[in-house]
Design a protein around this motif. Structure first.
Motif, PDB file in Angstrom:
ATOM      1  N   ALA A 162       3.622 -14.228   5.781  1.00 25.79           N
ATOM      2  CA  ALA A 162       3.044 -15.477   5.254  1.00 25.79           C
ATOM      3  C   ALA A 162       2.809 -15.362   3.750  1.00 25.79           C
ATOM      4  N   GLY A 163       3.848 -14.866   3.054  1.00 26.50           N
ATOM      5  CA  GLY A 163       3.901 -14.979   1.598  1.00 26.50           C
ATOM      6  C   GLY A 163       4.656 -16.257   1.265  1.00 26.50           C
ATOM      7  N   GLU A 199       1.718 -12.302  10.969  1.00 26.13           N
ATOM      8  CA  GLU A 199       1.417 -11.792   9.624  1.00 26.13           C
ATOM      9  C   GLU A 199       0.451 -10.606   9.755  1.00 26.13           C
ATOM     10  N   ALA A 200       0.838  -9.483   9.153  1.00 27.48           N
ATOM     11  CA  ALA A 200       0.022  -8.267   9.246  1.00 27.48           C
ATOM     12  C   ALA A 200      -1.330  -8.420   8.533  1.00 27.48           C
ATOM     13  N   GLY A 220       0.885 -12.971   1.058  1.00 27.45           N
ATOM     14  CA  GLY A 220       1.885 -11.908   0.905  1.00 27.45           C
ATOM     15  C   GLY A 220       1.365 -10.816  -0.001  1.00 27.45           C
ATOM     16  N   TRP A 275       0.010 -10.892  -2.729  1.00 26.23           N
ATOM     17  CA  TRP A 275      -1.273 -11.197  -3.391  1.00 26.23           C
ATOM     18  C   TRP A 275      -2.453 -10.988  -2.456  1.00 26.23           C
ATOM     19  N   VAL A 307       0.082 -11.787 -12.022  1.00 27.51           N
ATOM     20  CA  VAL A 307       1.474 -12.235 -12.000  1.00 27.51           C
ATOM     21  C   VAL A 307       2.101 -12.006 -13.379  1.00 27.51           C
ATOM     22  N   TYR A 340       5.785 -19.982 -11.495  1.00 29.06           N
ATOM     23  CA  TYR A 340       5.442 -19.156 -10.335  1.00 29.06           C
ATOM     24  C   TYR A 340       4.573 -19.986  -9.383  1.00 29.06           C
ATOM     25  N   THR A 399      -1.598  -9.438  12.650  1.00 26.51           N
ATOM     26  CA  THR A 399      -0.651  -9.174  13.740  1.00 26.51           C
ATOM     27  C   THR A 399       0.607  -8.560  13.139  1.00 26.51           C
ATOM     28  N   HIS A 406       9.928  -7.942  -0.761  1.00 32.46           N
ATOM     29  CA  HIS A 406      10.603  -6.706  -1.189  1.00 32.46           C
ATOM     30  C   HIS A 406       9.636  -5.581  -1.519  1.00 32.46           C
ATOM     31  N   GLY A 407       8.335  -5.875  -1.536  1.00 34.41           N
ATOM     32  CA  GLY A 407       7.379  -4.836  -1.920  1.00 34.41           C
ATOM     33  C   GLY A 407       6.252  -4.733  -0.915  1.00 34.41           C
ATOM     34  N   ARG A 451      12.229  -2.294 -13.871  1.00 35.71           N
ATOM     35  CA  ARG A 451      11.372  -3.490 -13.891  1.00 35.71           C
ATOM     36  C   ARG A 451      10.562  -3.508 -15.186  1.00 35.71           C
ATOM     37  N   ILE A 493      10.351  -2.110  10.583  1.00 36.58           N
ATOM     38  CA  ILE A 493      10.307  -2.713  11.922  1.00 36.58           C
ATOM     39  C   ILE A 493      11.495  -2.125  12.687  1.00 36.58           C
ATOM     40  N   TYR A 528      14.520 -12.733   0.768  1.00 34.73           N
ATOM     41  CA  TYR A 528      14.057 -11.884  -0.345  1.00 34.73           C
ATOM     42  C   TYR A 528      14.367 -10.411  -0.083  1.00 34.73           C
ATOM     43  N   GLY A 566       9.790 -15.233  -7.479  1.00 36.59           N
ATOM     44  CA  GLY A 566       9.483 -15.265  -6.046  1.00 36.59           C
ATOM     45  C   GLY A 566       9.466 -16.658  -5.422  1.00 36.59           C
TER      46      GLY A 566
END
Ligand code: FAD
Length: 530
Positions: free
Chosen positions: A6-7, A28-29, A35, A37, A47, A54, A98, A137-138, A325, A387, A423, A434
């Protein structure tokens, strides 16, 4: 349909797929939206992309949202996600806390059987026609195997596992291992309040001036006057932002014209000096050398000690500018003029072990109250391979990618029917803003799922030959660039044993979207459909 995450990407798909009449749930964990943030709540987490771009264009959610800073911090991002929740009514379809652990495709039923685990250890099994992983991705922090790490008696946190209740750095002796974007952000905050700050640097970061400023109501009103157009324009730029590379070549223009562009980008601040520079800046070593020299002069002018300046901005560039980066800074280079801040070069003075009291390097022993591990992530692929995803013949995704990633169009992979991801590898991902990626790649996925439903197709899979073609295209696009010359996470080179390759599609967002839209126009004939 089951979504993971849920990002920005997961939220976009949840909202749009519900609009299209799909029955969707998200696991969503984290305990809340946002996400990265949610997880990255360390002091200074902020950011690096301007708030102007953004954010979502989706359903004009920007209409009644004001930003307080040009580059928002994590608290403001969290508030923005609460705003999204109010506007889009997201949480009703999200199971928070979850964690999706495993998923396997049942060929007979043409269903994904997904195993998740809630924070209290309850196991949840979900059956879904489509399994869409939006894990970013992170998501998977990487912590090098430091000898003795468990023995340290002070507080110790990876930046992405920072306690949600916060950690005070006031009066503490703080050590920060890693000087990437997160290490720099946390160091700037630590230096303000800590008794001492020691930074362990392996590779110098090439930071650009952020030029942060606060935004008032009038600024926000002005921003909104053109926001609809500028958010729309993002899809036409290489990085999904509101600016693009200068079409001229640095090697063709006069020194005066070169410096004029460099000065103007430098004064604009943000990522512009990286992504609005000359068109050859990331492909021609001579152009890149001009970019580096200008950057180095600016940075060295701020550092009093020439030895420290040489460590932070070496005379000979350790890698081409912009191939790792690029981070933004506000006070980073000034910190090293302060007596309580020290830089340790772990290339020449490597970390031997973490002791009960701190860090022992080859030459010195340091004592800390707080150790910050800012060593990044198993980026781009780590979230997917953590996963246990098993395809039609039981092969795991981790095994399939152990010798290199293979995807088609950066959204799916052969042998794993009805699995989609966002992503991730071989898509613009880390080279794309993003929220832009979430919206544009997300909309291509919506188009695809709607088309499959309309044609009553229940099995959708990448063809091996198309996957090979896509891999070849990704390699061809990356070959003329200088990215291969840096050991970056873009190349998977930060993780021991990870296959070294360019993980992203380097052709830019417009070319990427053109490819995906071609498949849509052709009715997905480049896929196996049944
Ligand atoms: P994420 O925001 O990463 O969300 C993924 C979600 O999936 C997370 O909430 C996670 O908990 C969940 N998840 C993952 N695995 C599981 C699982 N197995 N079970 C359940 N849930 C799971 N991009 C920019 O454009 N500009 C920036 O300035 C910028 N700064 C960044 C700073 C940091 C520290 C990091 C790590 C990344 C940054 N990025 C930035 C990239 C950033 O990932 C994207 O901007 C954006 O957040 C991507 O959204 P997403 O939804 O794809 O992924």
């Amino acid at each position: 349909m089951l979504l993971v995450g849920a990002g920005f990407a997961g939220i976009y798909l949840l909202d749009r797929l519900r609009d299209e009449g799909f029955k969707v749930k998200t696991h969503e964990a984290a305990s809340g939206l946002g996400g990265i943030w949610h997880w990255n709540c360390y002091p200074g987490a902020r950011v690096d992309s301007k708030a102007d771009y953004y954010q979502f264009a989706l359903k004009d959610v920007w209409h009644d949202w004001d930003w307080s800073e040009r580059f928002p911090g994590w608290e403001e991002m969290r508030a923005y996600f609460r705003h999204l929740d109010r506007k889009l009514d997201l949480s009703r379809d999200i199971c928070f806390s979850t964690w999706v652990r495993a998923a396997r495709f049942d060929e007979a039923e043409r269903l994904w059987l997904v195993e998740s685990e809630t924070v209290d250890g309850t196991k949840v099994e979900t059956r879904a026609k489509f399994f869409v992983v939006c894990c970013g991705h992170g998501f998977v922090p990487y912590i090098p195997k430091f000898a003795g790490l468990d023995a340290f008696t002070g507080a110790c946190y990876h930046t992405a596992q920072w306690p949600q209740k916060g950690v005070s750095m006031a009066g503490q002796r703080v050590g920060v291992i890693g000087t990437g974007a997160s290490g720099i952000q946390v160091a700037q905050e630590a230096a303000k309040v800590a008794r001492s700050l020691t930074l362990f640097q392996r590779t110098p970061a090439m930071c650009l001036p952020m030029r942060q400023r606060t935004l008032d109501a009038a600024d926000n009103r002005r921003l909104r006057e053109t926001l609809a157009d500028s958010l729309k324009a993002r899809e036409n730029s290489y990085g999904g932002v509101d600016f693009d590379f200068d079409p001229r070549l640095a090697v063709d223009v006069s020194a005066r014209d070169r410096d004029a562009l460099f000065e103007s980008l430098w004064s604009r601040g943000g990522l512009d000096y990286w992504l609005a520079n000359f068109a050859d800046s990331l492909s021609d070593p001579r152009a890149n050398a001009y970019v580096y020299e200008f950057w180095r002069d600016k940075v060295c002018a701020r550092i009093q000690d020439p030895t420290v300046a040489e460590l932070l901005a070496p005379t000979i560039a350790p890698h081409p500018f912009g191939t790792r980066r690029v981070a933004l800074e506000q006070t980073y280079y000034d910190l090293f003029n302060e007596r309580h801040v020290e830089l340790v070069d772990i290339q020449t003075n490597p970390i031997d072990e973490i002791t009960t009291q701190g860090v022992r390097t080859r030459n010195t022993e340091f004592e800390f109250d707080l150790l910050v591990i800012a060593t990044g992530f198993d980026s781009v692929t780590g979230g997917l391979t953590q996963i246990d995803i098993r395809g039609a013949d039981g092969t795991s995704l981790e095994d399939k990618w152990s010798t290199g990633v293979r995807t088609y169009q950066g959204i799916c992979t052969a042998g794993f029917p009805n699995l989609l991801f966002t992503y991730g590898p071989q898509a613009p991902t880390a080279f794309c803003n993003g929220p832009t990626s979430a919206e544009y790649q997300g909309e291509c996925i919506v188009d695809c799922l709607r088309s499959l439903r309309d044609k009553q197709i229940t099995r959708f899979e990448a063809r091996i030959e198309e996957e090979k073609r896509w891999g070849e295209l990704c390699r061809q696009l990356a070959t003329p660039t200088l990215f291969d010359q840096a050991n970056s996470w873009y190349m998977g080179a930060n993780i021991p044993g990870k296959h070294r390759e360019m993980l992203m599609f380097t052709g830019g967002l417009p070319l990427y979207l053109e490819e995906l839209r071609k498949s849509h126009a052709a009715g997905y004939q480049d896929y196996l459909l049944d």
